[in-house]
Design a protein around this motif. Sequence first.
Motif, PDB file in Angstrom:
ATOM      1  N   PRO A  85       0.832  -1.202   0.000  1.00 21.68           N
ATOM      2  CA  PRO A  85       0.000   0.000   0.000  1.00 21.68           C
ATOM      3  C   PRO A  85       0.865   1.251   0.000  1.00 21.68           C
ATOM      4  N   ALA A  86       0.507   2.221  -0.832  1.00 18.75           N
ATOM      5  CA  ALA A  86       1.292   3.454  -0.926  1.00 18.75           C
ATOM      6  C   ALA A  86       0.355   4.641  -1.120  1.00 18.75           C
ATOM      7  N   ALA A  87       0.530   5.657  -0.308  1.00 25.16           N
ATOM      8  CA  ALA A  87      -0.232   6.884  -0.499  1.00 25.16           C
ATOM      9  C   ALA A  87       0.258   7.610  -1.745  1.00 25.16           C
ATOM     10  N   ALA A  88       1.546   7.458  -2.046  1.00 19.71           N
ATOM     11  CA  ALA A  88       2.143   8.090  -3.231  1.00 19.71           C
ATOM     12  C   ALA A  88       3.493   7.454  -3.490  1.00 19.71           C
ATOM     13  N   ILE A  89       3.977   7.616  -4.720  1.00 18.66           N
ATOM     14  CA  ILE A  89       5.347   7.221  -5.066  1.00 18.66           C
ATOM     15  C   ILE A  89       6.095   8.462  -5.517  1.00 18.66           C
ATOM     16  N   TYR A  90       7.413   8.400  -5.444  1.00 15.16           N
ATOM     17  CA  TYR A  90       8.238   9.528  -5.871  1.00 15.16           C
ATOM     18  C   TYR A  90       9.134   9.084  -7.027  1.00 15.16           C
ATOM     19  N   GLU A  91       9.153   9.893  -8.072  1.00 17.92           N
ATOM     20  CA  GLU A  91      10.001   9.621  -9.230  1.00 17.92           C
ATOM     21  C   GLU A  91      10.706  10.913  -9.645  1.00 17.92           C
ATOM     22  N   PRO A  92      11.915  10.811 -10.221  1.00 15.46           N
ATOM     23  CA  PRO A  92      12.636  12.010 -10.654  1.00 15.46           C
ATOM     24  C   PRO A  92      12.171  12.497 -12.027  1.00 15.46           C
ATOM     25  N   ASP A  93      11.783  13.759 -12.091  1.00 14.69           N
ATOM     26  CA  ASP A  93      11.404  14.406 -13.353  1.00 14.69           C
ATOM     27  C   ASP A  93      12.633  15.128 -13.898  1.00 14.69           C
ATOM     28  N   TRP A  94      13.115  14.676 -15.064  1.00 16.08           N
ATOM     29  CA  TRP A  94      14.343  15.217 -15.650  1.00 16.08           C
ATOM     30  C   TRP A  94      14.087  16.217 -16.774  1.00 16.08           C
ATOM     31  N   ARG A  95      12.855  16.611 -16.988  1.00 13.53           N
ATOM     32  CA  ARG A  95      12.554  17.462 -18.147  1.00 13.53           C
ATOM     33  C   ARG A  95      13.183  18.846 -18.068  1.00 13.53           C
ATOM     34  N   SER A  96      13.554  19.279 -16.882  1.00 15.93           N
ATOM     35  CA  SER A  96      14.215  20.581 -16.734  1.00 15.93           C
ATOM     36  C   SER A  96      15.727  20.474 -16.896  1.00 15.93           C
ATOM     37  N   GLY A  97      16.229  19.239 -17.030  1.00 12.48           N
ATOM     38  CA  GLY A  97      17.665  19.022 -17.133  1.00 12.48           C
ATOM     39  C   GLY A  97      18.293  18.579 -15.836  1.00 12.48           C
ATOM     40  N   ARG A  98      17.534  18.582 -14.771  1.00  6.26           N
ATOM     41  CA  ARG A  98      18.008  18.091 -13.485  1.00  6.26           C
ATOM     42  C   ARG A  98      16.899  17.281 -12.829  1.00  6.26           C
ATOM     43  N   ALA A  99      17.287  16.427 -11.904  1.00  5.23           N
ATOM     44  CA  ALA A  99      16.304  15.550 -11.260  1.00  5.23           C
ATOM     45  C   ALA A  99      15.477  16.323 -10.236  1.00  5.23           C
ATOM     46  N   VAL A 100      14.175  16.331 -10.436  1.00  6.01           N
ATOM     47  CA  VAL A 100      13.258  16.980  -9.508  1.00  6.01           C
ATOM     48  C   VAL A 100      12.367  15.895  -8.891  1.00  6.01           C
ATOM     49  N   PRO A 101      12.548  15.566  -7.605  1.00  2.88           N
ATOM     50  CA  PRO A 101      11.700  14.552  -6.981  1.00  2.88           C
ATOM     51  C   PRO A 101      10.231  14.963  -7.072  1.00  2.88           C
ATOM     52  N   ARG A 138      -2.707   8.625  -7.024  1.00  5.44           N
ATOM     53  CA  ARG A 138      -3.918   8.369  -7.794  1.00  5.44           C
ATOM     54  C   ARG A 138      -4.755   9.639  -7.842  1.00  5.44           C
ATOM     55  N   VAL A 139      -5.387   9.878  -8.971  1.00  4.58           N
ATOM     56  CA  VAL A 139      -6.216  11.063  -9.140  1.00  4.58           C
ATOM     57  C   VAL A 139      -7.352  11.091  -8.131  1.00  4.58           C
ATOM     58  N   ASP A 140      -7.915   9.919  -7.833  1.00  2.00           N
ATOM     59  CA  ASP A 140      -9.050   9.861  -6.920  1.00  2.00           C
ATOM     60  C   ASP A 140      -8.663   9.937  -5.455  1.00  2.00           C
ATOM     61  N   GLY A 141      -7.373  10.027  -5.164  1.00  5.15           N
ATOM     62  CA  GLY A 141      -6.920  10.163  -3.788  1.00  5.15           C
ATOM     63  C   GLY A 141      -6.844   8.867  -3.006  1.00  5.15           C
ATOM     64  N   GLU A 142      -7.228   7.739  -3.605  1.00  5.96           N
ATOM     65  CA  GLU A 142      -7.173   6.459  -2.901  1.00  5.96           C
ATOM     66  C   GLU A 142      -5.734   5.973  -2.758  1.00  5.96           C
ATOM     67  N   VAL A 143      -5.526   5.135  -1.772  1.00  4.65           N
ATOM     68  CA  VAL A 143      -4.221   4.500  -1.579  1.00  4.65           C
ATOM     69  C   VAL A 143      -3.944   3.562  -2.756  1.00  4.65           C
ATOM     70  N   MET A 144      -2.721   3.602  -3.262  1.00  4.34           N
ATOM     71  CA  MET A 144      -2.318   2.681  -4.321  1.00  4.34           C
ATOM     72  C   MET A 144      -2.121   1.280  -3.748  1.00  4.34           C
ATOM     73  N   GLY A 145      -2.460   0.272  -4.535  1.00  3.25           N
ATOM     74  CA  GLY A 145      -2.146  -1.111  -4.193  1.00  3.25           C
ATOM     75  C   GLY A 145      -1.155  -1.638  -5.217  1.00  3.25           C
ATOM     76  N   ILE A 146       0.115  -1.699  -4.856  1.00  5.95           N
ATOM     77  CA  ILE A 146       1.186  -2.077  -5.787  1.00  5.95           C
ATOM     78  C   ILE A 146       1.450  -3.577  -5.696  1.00  5.95           C
ATOM     79  N   ALA A 147       1.484  -4.240  -6.842  1.00  3.62           N
ATOM     80  CA  ALA A 147       1.734  -5.679  -6.880  1.00  3.62           C
ATOM     81  C   ALA A 147       3.177  -5.968  -6.484  1.00  3.62           C
ATOM     82  N   GLY A 148       3.342  -6.929  -5.588  1.00  2.00           N
ATOM     83  CA  GLY A 148       4.677  -7.267  -5.144  1.00  2.00           C
ATOM     84  C   GLY A 148       4.826  -8.737  -4.784  1.00  2.00           C
ATOM     85  N   LEU A 149       6.020  -9.081  -4.338  1.00  2.00           N
ATOM     86  CA  LEU A 149       6.352 -10.423  -3.852  1.00  2.00           C
ATOM     87  C   LEU A 149       6.918 -10.292  -2.449  1.00  2.00           C
TER      88      LEU A 149
END
Length: 214
Positions: free
Chosen positions: A103-119, A124-135
């Motif tokens: 379960p995840a409220a959010a994930i963080y990824e680096p956006d490089w479109r500005s030329g540098r990594a922006v966390p 989810r758009v609906d605000g629900e907790v994500m359910g990420i498939a795992g092992l």
Amino acid sequence: MCSHYEGPTPSQLAATFGVEAAQGKLDLWPGYIGPFLRRSMNSDEVKGGEGGLEALMGSFGLIPSWSKDTKIARRTYNARSETVGEKPSFRNAWHRAQHCIIPAAAIYEPDWRSGRAVPTRIARVDGEVMGIAGLWEEWCAPGTSQVLHSYTMLTVNADSHAFMRDYHRPEDEKRMVVILPRGLYRDWLEASVDTSADFMRRYPADRLAVVERP
């Protein structure tokens, strides 16, 4: 790939999955302890939720039974769905269908479109907790019988995904975690190894958004 995510609060976990877990860290990185969900094993050590689910606390980063220590978790927090059945760190959990939901409220990824990594915080758009498939896995330190649980997030290619293709370095392959639709939670947890690959799908781009932290 996802090396940083925001865990749910106990109230969010209860509202979404009907299970209870202790309050842990909300900012989770490889090697940190966070909650994951699996089918109930009728263990007295966890509190079972409705529908046969149980929440456990484990290391973010899969620790295979043969590992000498927990340092491997820093490299096993994500598993590529294309090769998960072949890699030594993951193949036991995959072939035994040791499925879990992270379960995840959010994930963080680096956006490089500005030329540098922006966390960037993605939710989810609906605000629900994500359910990420795992092992999940179990590990005991050499010479002990104390069990440490651990988990990894499954990922798929996202080169052509309308939302996730904007993240990570421009020259790198784009990857994204497998976010399950809520209606497939039970199916994923009960799926056999022969049907596991059917769940390795990209979550719709229009259901994800950049959201500021509350």
